[in-house]
Design a protein around this motif. Structure first.
Motif: not given
Length: 120
Positions: A54-73
């Motif tokens: 969950l800390e991978r940059a590409d996954l974090r960008e993809r989640l933010q693009a889907m509207g799931v931002g600010g997750l504290n993994a």
């Protein structure tokens, strides 16, 4: 009054003697296989695997693009049960080696993240 104290002492002595004479069921022991108990180290390893994923940059960008931002993994994974972490770790192991996530994989990750967010 001394008689009441003596009476209590006799009753207490009788109850203690009865407890010592009462039959006790025998104790038994046996070997427990390694697969019978969940390994704490396995659970910790799976939790660390999910956190690293969950800390991978590409996954974090993809989640933010889907509207799931600010997750504290780290906090979210710490709040998951061992069964949820195990299920997610198995899904991570089944992903393609190239790192390409399908929409279904992203959807599963988002659903689990939303469930954990709701439970907190």
């Amino acid at each position: 009054m001394p008689r009441a104290g003596q009476q209590r002492s006799r009753v207490l002595a009788f109850l203690l003697a009865a407890a010592l004479v009462a039959p006790v069921p025998p104790a038994w022991s046996g070997m427990i296989g390694a697969d019978a108990l969940p390994s704490a180290s396995q659970s910790d390893m799976e939790r660390a695997q999910v956190q690293a994923f969950l800390e991978r940059a590409d996954l974090r960008e993809r989640l933010q693009a889907m509207g799931v931002g600010g997750l504290n993994a780290a906090g979210r994974v710490a709040a998951m049960t061992d069964a949820e972490v195990h299920m997610l770790a198995q899904r991570i192991d089944a992903l393609p080696a190239g790192g390409a996530l399908s929409d279904r994989d992203i959807l599963i990750i988002v659903v689990i993240a939303v469930i954990v967010a709701i439970l907190l």
